[in-house]
Design a protein around this motif. Structure first.
Motif, PDB file in Angstrom:
ATOM      1  N   ILE A  89     -25.409 -11.993  29.815  1.00  0.00           N
ATOM      2  CA  ILE A  89     -25.488 -13.231  30.243  1.00  0.00           C
ATOM      3  C   ILE A  89     -24.034 -14.048  30.504  1.00  0.00           C
ATOM      4  O   ILE A  89     -23.691 -14.462  31.440  1.00  0.00           O
ATOM      5  CB  ILE A  89     -26.588 -14.232  29.380  1.00  0.00           C
ATOM      6  CG1 ILE A  89     -27.885 -13.534  29.426  1.00  0.00           C
ATOM      7  CG2 ILE A  89     -26.513 -15.712  29.724  1.00  0.00           C
ATOM      8  CD1 ILE A  89     -28.714 -14.356  28.506  1.00  0.00           C
ATOM      9  N   ILE A  90     -23.278 -13.994  29.209  1.00  0.00           N
ATOM     10  CA  ILE A  90     -21.998 -14.328  29.297  1.00  0.00           C
ATOM     11  C   ILE A  90     -20.913 -13.752  30.171  1.00  0.00           C
ATOM     12  O   ILE A  90     -20.095 -14.402  30.427  1.00  0.00           O
ATOM     13  CB  ILE A  90     -21.450 -14.749  28.078  1.00  0.00           C
ATOM     14  CG1 ILE A  90     -21.233 -13.553  27.333  1.00  0.00           C
ATOM     15  CG2 ILE A  90     -22.632 -15.476  26.992  1.00  0.00           C
ATOM     16  CD1 ILE A  90     -20.520 -13.767  25.911  1.00  0.00           C
ATOM     17  N   ARG A  92     -21.489 -12.440  33.240  1.00  0.00           N
ATOM     18  CA  ARG A  92     -21.797 -12.460  34.604  1.00  0.00           C
ATOM     19  C   ARG A  92     -20.794 -13.120  35.505  1.00  0.00           C
ATOM     20  O   ARG A  92     -20.261 -14.016  34.864  1.00  0.00           O
ATOM     21  CB  ARG A  92     -23.259 -12.676  34.984  1.00  0.00           C
ATOM     22  CG  ARG A  92     -23.373 -14.327  34.692  1.00  0.00           C
ATOM     23  CD  ARG A  92     -24.713 -14.566  35.010  1.00  0.00           C
ATOM     24  NE  ARG A  92     -25.049 -16.131  34.982  1.00  0.00           N
ATOM     25  CZ  ARG A  92     -25.404 -16.688  33.800  1.00  0.00           C
ATOM     26  NH1 ARG A  92     -25.619 -16.114  32.464  1.00  0.00           N
ATOM     27  NH2 ARG A  92     -25.684 -17.919  33.827  1.00  0.00           N
ATOM     28  N   HIS A  94     -18.945 -16.033  37.422  1.00  0.00           N
ATOM     29  CA  HIS A  94     -19.136 -17.450  37.306  1.00  0.00           C
ATOM     30  C   HIS A  94     -17.857 -18.182  37.569  1.00  0.00           C
ATOM     31  O   HIS A  94     -16.853 -18.476  36.830  1.00  0.00           O
ATOM     32  CB  HIS A  94     -19.721 -17.778  35.783  1.00  0.00           C
ATOM     33  CG  HIS A  94     -20.284 -19.207  35.836  1.00  0.00           C
ATOM     34  ND1 HIS A  94     -19.369 -20.576  35.184  1.00  0.00           N
ATOM     35  CD2 HIS A  94     -21.329 -19.659  36.309  1.00  0.00           C
ATOM     36  CE1 HIS A  94     -20.034 -21.464  35.431  1.00  0.00           C
ATOM     37  NE2 HIS A  94     -21.443 -20.958  36.030  1.00  0.00           N
ATOM     38  N   ILE A  99     -18.435 -18.949  30.724  1.00  0.00           N
ATOM     39  CA  ILE A  99     -19.678 -19.290  30.292  1.00  0.00           C
ATOM     40  C   ILE A  99     -19.654 -19.394  28.744  1.00  0.00           C
ATOM     41  O   ILE A  99     -19.498 -18.351  28.197  1.00  0.00           O
ATOM     42  CB  ILE A  99     -20.752 -18.072  30.686  1.00  0.00           C
ATOM     43  CG1 ILE A  99     -20.696 -17.987  32.437  1.00  0.00           C
ATOM     44  CG2 ILE A  99     -22.286 -18.272  30.068  1.00  0.00           C
ATOM     45  CD1 ILE A  99     -21.785 -16.881  32.905  1.00  0.00           C
ATOM     46  N   GLN A 101     -21.999 -20.222  25.094  1.00  0.00           N
ATOM     47  CA  GLN A 101     -23.349 -20.562  24.618  1.00  0.00           C
ATOM     48  C   GLN A 101     -23.256 -19.760  23.120  1.00  0.00           C
ATOM     49  O   GLN A 101     -22.666 -18.840  23.142  1.00  0.00           O
ATOM     50  CB  GLN A 101     -24.354 -20.035  25.647  1.00  0.00           C
ATOM     51  CG  GLN A 101     -24.171 -18.523  25.565  1.00  0.00           C
ATOM     52  CD  GLN A 101     -25.445 -18.094  26.490  1.00  0.00           C
ATOM     53  OE1 GLN A 101     -25.907 -18.804  27.451  1.00  0.00           O
ATOM     54  NE2 GLN A 101     -26.083 -16.794  26.314  1.00  0.00           N
ATOM     55  N   ALA A 111     -18.338 -16.617  24.341  1.00  0.00           N
ATOM     56  CA  ALA A 111     -17.920 -17.057  25.830  1.00  0.00           C
ATOM     57  C   ALA A 111     -17.567 -15.702  26.448  1.00  0.00           C
ATOM     58  O   ALA A 111     -17.198 -14.525  25.865  1.00  0.00           O
ATOM     59  CB  ALA A 111     -16.692 -18.011  25.547  1.00  0.00           C
ATOM     60  N   ALA A 113     -16.046 -13.997  30.664  1.00  0.00           N
ATOM     61  CA  ALA A 113     -15.760 -14.269  32.019  1.00  0.00           C
ATOM     62  C   ALA A 113     -15.499 -13.167  32.640  1.00  0.00           C
ATOM     63  O   ALA A 113     -15.204 -12.057  32.435  1.00  0.00           O
ATOM     64  CB  ALA A 113     -14.124 -15.096  32.114  1.00  0.00           C
ATOM     65  N   ASN A 124     -16.294  -7.421  32.394  1.00  0.00           N
ATOM     66  CA  ASN A 124     -16.497  -8.563  31.629  1.00  0.00           C
ATOM     67  C   ASN A 124     -15.691  -8.780  30.415  1.00  0.00           C
ATOM     68  O   ASN A 124     -15.363  -7.831  29.674  1.00  0.00           O
ATOM     69  CB  ASN A 124     -18.058  -8.913  31.042  1.00  0.00           C
ATOM     70  CG  ASN A 124     -19.071  -8.549  32.019  1.00  0.00           C
ATOM     71  OD1 ASN A 124     -18.876  -9.162  33.147  1.00  0.00           O
ATOM     72  ND2 ASN A 124     -20.311  -7.880  31.496  1.00  0.00           N
ATOM     73  N   GLU A 170     -14.004 -24.127  23.224  1.00  0.00           N
ATOM     74  CA  GLU A 170     -13.893 -24.258  24.746  1.00  0.00           C
ATOM     75  C   GLU A 170     -12.372 -24.050  25.393  1.00  0.00           C
ATOM     76  O   GLU A 170     -12.404 -23.350  26.459  1.00  0.00           O
ATOM     77  CB  GLU A 170     -14.470 -25.737  25.086  1.00  0.00           C
ATOM     78  CG  GLU A 170     -15.879 -25.823  24.555  1.00  0.00           C
ATOM     79  CD  GLU A 170     -16.530 -27.071  25.085  1.00  0.00           C
ATOM     80  OE1 GLU A 170     -15.581 -28.145  25.018  1.00  0.00           O
ATOM     81  OE2 GLU A 170     -17.666 -27.229  25.107  1.00  0.00           O
TER      82      GLU A 170
END
Length: 967
Positions: A89-90, A92, A94, A99, A101, A111, A113, A124, A170
Motif C-alpha cells: 500500500i505505501i 504504490r 503516488h 504515503i 500511515q 512511509a 514512495a 518501492n 513526515e
C-alpha cells in the motif's frame, strides 16, 4: 551491459531498452551503491529502510530494521502477511507525495514512495518502524496475542523502537519522496539515452536488412504463391480481368480480358458484380464465401476483394484473392454428418462425449448434455469453470481433486457425481475420461464420456433406504423359499436368534422353529398359498437353545417365476407376561366388584335407617327444648339421643364402605393431623401397648376429610389392639412414595404418580394368606359372634378408595401385620381446620323457605325446627306439589330445602325448575347418601350446599342460615 564507475549509482544501457521491454531496477542502478545510499539515509534519519520490487520482493538489504519487526512480527505467519500487505500500500505510485500511515502489522509509522522509469513502476522505497505517543503498550499487547507472538518479548522489543514525532517523520518522508523522484528522473534519462542510441543503430541495420529481405521476400512470395491454394487476379473498373496468377480451374488465356459474366452463370456473376461495385464506391475491402459452378463442377471459394489505387489515390481497379476450400467444405460436411450420427447414438444411449482443452479451459460436449440439464446452449459458457459452478457442493471438491490427479499422473478418470439442472434439481452422472499428454509429458487435453445414471442412483438409494428400514424395524424379517430355506433376514432376526447373518441364510425353518418340522411344512405352504396371508403364534429357538413365544405374520407371493414367503416375526414375551398379569388383575377386579356390590347394599340399608334416626334425633331435641321440668323424661330423651348417635356412627361406617358417604375433603398436613390424634389413639389402645410415631420428612400434602382420617386410624388401631395379646407395639409411619406403574400399586385402576404412604404395623398374631384375601370384605371377622361386626377394615377400604388411594396388607402368622395406605399427593395450599373451636350460637331469621321431603316425619320435623328459629316455612311431600305451591305463593321464596332422591323428580331437577320462577332462590340439598346429581365419585361439586342425614336441629338451622347468607 555497461556499468558506470562505482561513484555513480546509475547504469548506462548502450544496447538500448525496447519501449515494450520489461524494465527492472537492477538494470538501471548499481544496487551496491544504492545500498550504501540507503544505509546512510536510514542511519541519518534513524528509520528503517528497504527498496523492494512493486510486488514486495526486497532488492536491497534492510537497513536499520528494529528487532520488533525483524525478529518477532515477521517471524509469524499473520504478522508477515500483514507486513507485505502494508508495504504494497505505501509503496504504490503516488505523484502527490509520500504515503504515510501506521503499519497494518503492529501500527508503527511507515512511509513509502514509488520509483518509476519511463512511466513504469519499477520499485518501492520504504521507510518506517518508528513510534510516537499513539502507539500504546496495551494495543501492542492485543496485537501480540492476535498474531500468536510472545507477549512479554513483544513489549520488550517494542520499547526499543525509535520514538519520533509525527511532524519529524513526515519531514523524513518528504525527503525520501524527493530522493525517490530524483531516482525516477535519472532512470528515465538513462532509458531515453539508451533508446536513442539503440534506435539509430536499429534504423541503420534495418535498412540494410530490409533491402536484403525484400529480395528474399519476392522469391519466397513467388514460391509460396505458386505452391499455395491461393489464386490472385486483377480487374479494371469495367470488371474485365487484366491479370491472373496461379489459376487452378481455368488458365490465364481463358480469363484475361473477360468478365465474370463470360465465365460464371448469370446468378453467380451478379453476386460478384454487386460486391465489387460496393468496393469501388466505398474504397473498402470486402470478403465472401460461396458455392460456384465452373465447367460443370461445384467448387467452394473464399474470395477477398481489395480496391487498387493510382498515384493520386483514386480507385483504379480491383484486386482479387481466391482460395479453393472445396475439399475442406466437403470434409466439414462429412464431419458434420458423422457428428450428427454420433449425437444420435449418444442420445439413444444417454451417453455424452466431452473434450476439455486444459490449456485454455474450453470444454465442449455433445448435444445430449444440453437437454439433460435444461440450460440454453447459446448462453451457458463452454468452459471448465462454468461446469464446476454447477457441481453439487458435496461432490465439487472430490471431482476437482480427481481431475487434478489425472492431470498430474495421467491416471484414467471414473467417478459418479451430481450436477445442477436449470430447475435447481440435481442429476447424477457417471464420468469416464483419459488425459492426453504432449511430447514433454505435460497434460494438454482430457476427453471422455458421461452418462445419466439418475435412475440407477434412485434404485440404489431406494435399496439402501429399504435395507435401512428393514434393519431398523423392531420385528424380525424372514424371506423363505418353497423348500423352507431362509434366504434373507434383517438385523433384528439375527439379534433375536443370536446368529450372524451368514449363519442364518441357508438354515431351514425347522432349525429355528420346533413347531414346524419338515413333515408339517408342505401342508403349511399349501394353506398359506390358498389364503394369501396368515397370522398365528409359535415358538422360536435361539442358537443357545432358548425358546421364546412369537407372533408370525406371513404373506405368500410370487416373483420372477418363483414362490416365496415374507414373514414378520414379533417377540411376544412381554405380551404373554402382560396377559398373565392381566388375568391376575382381573381376579383382583372381580373381588373389588364383589365388595362394591355389598357396599351398594349397605348404602341402601343405611339410607332408610338414616331417615328413622333423623326423626328420633329431631323430636328428641325438640322435646328437650320444650320441657321446662321433669328430670325422668329428660333422662329418657337423652338416652334416645345417645342411641340415635350410635346408630348414626354405624350408618357412617356403612356409607364409607359403600363409598356413598358425603365428605368435605381439605388439603391437610398429614403429620400435623395425625399428631393431634395420638393422645386419643393412646387411650384407645391402652397402656400395655406402646404407640410409636415415625413421621416422614418434608411430607407432601393430601386431600381428605379429617373425620375419615380419624376413622381410618381408629379402625386400624382397634384392629391391631385386638390382634396383640398382652404387651406389644403399634408403629405409625408416614413417607413420600412415587408409584411407577399400575402394576406396582397392586390395585386395579390406580395409576402411577406421587402418593403419601401411611403405614401401621403391629406385633400381633398376624394372618395367613386365606385370611388376607378376605380381610377387607364387610362382615368378615375371625372373632366369634358378638365380638365385632366385621365392618372396621371394610370401612377403612371404602374411605381410602373414596379418596382415590389404595391399601395393601402384608402379614404372616405369628409375625404381626402391616397395613400400607397410599393417598394421592395434593398440590393445593393446605387448609387448616380449627379443632375444638367454640361454636357460635345459631341465628334464625324471617325468610320464607320451601321444604320438600318424601318422608312425612322428616318433613314435619324439619318444618318445626325452622319455625322455632323464626322462619316462614312451606312444606311439600313431592316435587310436583312443591312446584304447585311455589306457583301459588304470592311472595318470594328465598330458600329451597329438598331431599335429593324422590319420586317423580330428583332434587337437582326440582331446583332448576324453581330457579326459573325465583332467580335469587338459594338451595340446600339433604340426603342419607348422595347421588351422582350432587356428588361425583363420593365428593360434592363446587358450590353445592349439602346437609348429610341424620342432622341435629342446630345443624339444620346453621346450614340454612349459612346458605341464605351466601352472596
Amino acid at each position: 551491459m555497461y556499468k558506470a564507475p562505482m561513484n555513480s549509482a546509475f547504469h548506462i544501457c548502450p544496447d538500448g531498452i525496447e519501449s515494450d521491454a520489461e524494465i527492472h531496477f537492477e538494470d538501471l542502478f548499481d544496487v551496491e551503491e544504492i545500498q550504501r545510499l540507503q544505509d546512510k539515509f536510514a542511519k541519518a534519519c534513524n528509520v528503517a529502510s528497504v527498496i523492494t520490487t512493486p510486488e514486495g520482493k526486497p532488492i536491497t538489504a534492510p537497513s536499520n530494521f528494529c528487532r520488533l519487526c525483524r525478529d518477532i512480527i515477521r517471524k509469524t505467519d499473520k504478522g508477515n502477511a500483514n507486513c507485505f500487505r502494508s508495504d504494497a500500500i505505501i509503496g504504490r505510485p503516488h505523484p502527490e507525495g509520500p504515503i504515510i500511515q501506521p503499519c497494518l502489522s503492529g501500527g508503527l509509522w511507515d512511509a513509502g514512495a514509488g520509483i518509476s522509469a519511463g512511466g513504469r513502476h519499477i520499485a518501492n522505497w520504504l521507510i518506517g518502524q518508528v513510534r510516537n505517543e499513539i502507539q500504546s503498550e496495551e494495543k501492542m499487547r492485543e496485537y501480540a496475542r492476535e498474531i500468536g507472538a510472545d507477549e512479554e518479548s513483544f513489549i520488550e522489543a517494542f520499547r526499543e523502537v525509535p520514538t519520533m514525532s509525527l511532524e519529524q517523520f513526515e519531514a523524513v518522508a518528504e525527503a525520501l519522496f524527493t530522493f525517490a523522484n530524483q531516482l525516477s528522473n535519472a532512470a528515465y534519462q538513462n532509458i531515453q539515452q539508451a533508446r536513442s542510441i539503440a534506435d539509430r543503430n536499429r534504423a541503420e541495420n534495418a535498412l540494410r536488412e530490409s533491402e536484403k529481405a525484400l529480395r528474399q521476400s519476392e522469391k519466397r512470395f513467388i514460391m509460396a504463391l505458386k505452391n499455395s491454394p491461393v489464386t490472385v487476379s486483377t480487374q479494371g473498373l469495367d470488371h474485365r480481368f487484366t491479370w491472373a496468377y496461379n489459376l487452378r480451374t481455368l488458365d490465364q488465356a481463358t480469363i484475361v480480358g473477360k468478365t465474370e459474366s463470360d465465365i460464371f452463370s448469370a446468378e453467380d456473376a451478379a453476386k460478384f458484380v454487386a460486391i465489387k461495385e460496393k468496393v469501388i464506391e466505398s474504397g473498402i475491402e470486402a470478403r465472401t464465401q460461396t458455392w460456384l459452378k465452373v465447367n460443370n463442377k461445384r467448387i467452394f471459394l473464399d474470395i477477398f476483394f481489395e480496391p487498387l489505387r493510382d498515384e493520386s489515390g483514386k480507385v483504379s481497379g480491383i484486386g482479387i484473392a481466391t482460395v479453393d476450400l472445396t475439399r475442406i467444405k466437403f470434409a466439414e460436411e462429412a464431419l458434420a454428418k458423422e457428428k450428427l450420427r454420433l449425437e444420435k447414438a449418444s442420445a439413444a444411449g444417454k451417453v455424452a462425449l466431452w473434450d476439455w482443452d486444459i490449456s485454455t479451459g474450453a470444454l465442449e460436449w455433445s448435444g445430449i448434455i444440453d437437454p439433460m440439464l435444461g440450460y440454453d446452449k447459446e448462453k451457458f459458457p463452454r468452459t471448465i469453470e462454468a461446469w464446476k459452478s454447477i457441481l453439487h457442493p458435496d461432490d465439487s471438491q472430490r471431482v476437482i481433486d480427481t481431475l487434478g490427479n489425472s492431470i498430474h499422473n495421467g491416471a484414467p478418470v471414473e467417478m459418479d457425481y451430481r450436477v445442477k439442472r436449470v430447475d435447481g434439481k440435481y442429476l447424477w452422472l457417471n464420468m469416464t475420461g483419459q488425459t492426453e499428454l504432449d511430447l514433454s509429458g505435460g497434460a494438454v487435453r482430457m476427453t471422455g464420456s458421461c452418462a445419466d445414471i439418475s435412475e440407477r442412483k434412485k434404485s440404489e438409494q431406494s435399496t439402501t433406504l429399504m435395507n435401512f428400514a428393514l434393519n431398523n424395524i423392531h420385528e424380525a424379517l424372514f424371506l423363505i423359499g418353497e423348500n423352507g430355506e431362509i434366504q434373507l433376514v434383517n438385523e433384528e432376526a439375527c439379534r433375536s436368534l443370536e446368529y450372524r447373518n451368514e449363519e442364518l441364510i441357508g438354515l431351514r425353518i425347522e432349525d429355528i422353529d420346533p413347531d414346524f418340522p419338515s413333515e408339517r411344512w408342505s401342508s403349511y405352504w399349501s394353506e398359506l398359498k390358498a389364503k394369501g396371508s396368515m397370522i398365528f403364534e409359535s415358538r422360536q429357538r435361539t442358537r443357545t437353545d432358548r425358546f421364546f413365544p412369537v407372533e408370525i405374520n406371513s404373506i405368500y407371493f410370487e416373483f420372477d417365476g418363483r414362490s416365496y414367503i415374507f414373514a414378520l416375526v414379533r417377540d411376544i414375551s412381554d405380551r404373554k407376561q402382560a396377559e398373565a398379569e392381566k388375568a391376575r388383575l382381573q381376579t383382583l377386579l372381580l373381588e373389588a366388584q364383589k365388595m362394591e356390590s355389598i357396599g351398594r347394599l349397605a348404602g341402601g340399608v343405611a339410607h332408610d335407617f338414616n331417615n328413622m334416626l333423623c326423626v328420633i334425633t329431631g323430636f328428641a331435641e325438640i322435646a328437650l327444648v320444650r320441657i321446662k321440668s321433669g328430670l325422668s323424661m329428660k333422662s329418657d330423651l337423652e338416652e334416645i339421643l345417645k342411641a340415635a348417635k350410635r346408630s348414626a356412627d354405624l350408618t357412617g361406617q356403612l356409607l364409607a364402605f359403600a363409598r356413598r358417604q358425603t365428605i368435605s375433603p381439605k388439603s391437610l398436613d398429614f403429620n400435623e393431623t395425625i399428631q393431634g390424634t395420638l393422645k386419643l389413639l393412646g387411650r384407645l389402645i391402652g397402656e400395655d401397648i406402646e404407640l410409636l410415631w415415625v413421621p416422614g420428612v418434608d411430607l407432601w400434602r393430601v386431600k381428605i376429610d379429617t373425620t375419615q382420617l380419624d376413622q381410618i386410624l381408629t379402625n386400624l388401631c382397634i384392629n391391631a389392639r385386638k390382634a396383640i395379646e398382652g404387651v406389644g407395639r403399634i408403629t405409625i409411619r408416614t413417607e413420600n412414595v412415587s408409584v411407577s406403574s399400575p402394576i406396582s400399586s397392586g390395585a386395579p385402576g390406580v395409576g402411577p404418580g406421587d402418593y403419601v404412604m401411611l403405614s401401621l404395623t403391629d406385633t400381633g398374631c398376624g394372618m395367613d394368606k386365606e385370611t388376607m384375601e378376605h380381610v377387607f370384605e364387610p362382615f368378615f371377622t375371625t372373632r366369634g359372634a358378638g365380638k365385632g361386626a366385621g365392618l372396621g377394615l371394610a370401612t377403612v377400604y371404602g374411605a381410602v378408595r373414596q379418596n382415590g388411594g389404595f391399601i395393601n396388607v402384608f402379614s404372616e402368622p405369628g409375625k404381626g401385620a402391616t397395613f400400607r395406605i397410599y393417598l394421592p399427593r395434593h398440590l393445593e395450599n393446605i387448609q387448616t381446620e380449627q379443632r375444638g373451636a367454640v361454636a357460635e350460637p345459631v341465628v334464625g331469621g324471617r325468610e320464607t323457605m320451601l321444604i320438600v321431603e318424601d318422608e312425612p316425619s322428616i318433613l314435619r320435623m324439619s318444618a318445626e325446627i325452622l319455625k322455632e328459629f323464626g322462619y316462614k316455612v312451606l312444606t311439600a311431600a313431592t316435587p310436583v306439589e312443591a312446584i304447585r305451591i311455589a306457583e301459588g305463593n304470592p311472595g318470594e321464596i328465598r330458600l329451597l330445602v329438598t331431599d335429593v332422591i324422590m319420586p317423580e323428580m330428583n332434587g337437582r331437577d326440582l331446583a332448576k325448575r324453581l330457579l326459573t320462577m325465583f332467580p335469587k332462590l338459594k338451595c340446600l340439598f339433604m340426603s342419607g347418601y348422595t347421588s351422582d346429581v350432587i356428588a361425583q365419585r363420593g365428593v360434592l361439586e363446587e358450590g353445592v350446599h349439602f346437609l348429610q342425614k341424620p342432622f341435629s336441629s342446630t345443624t339444620l338451622a346453621a346450614s340454612v342460615r349459612k346458605t341464605l347468607e351466601i352472596k
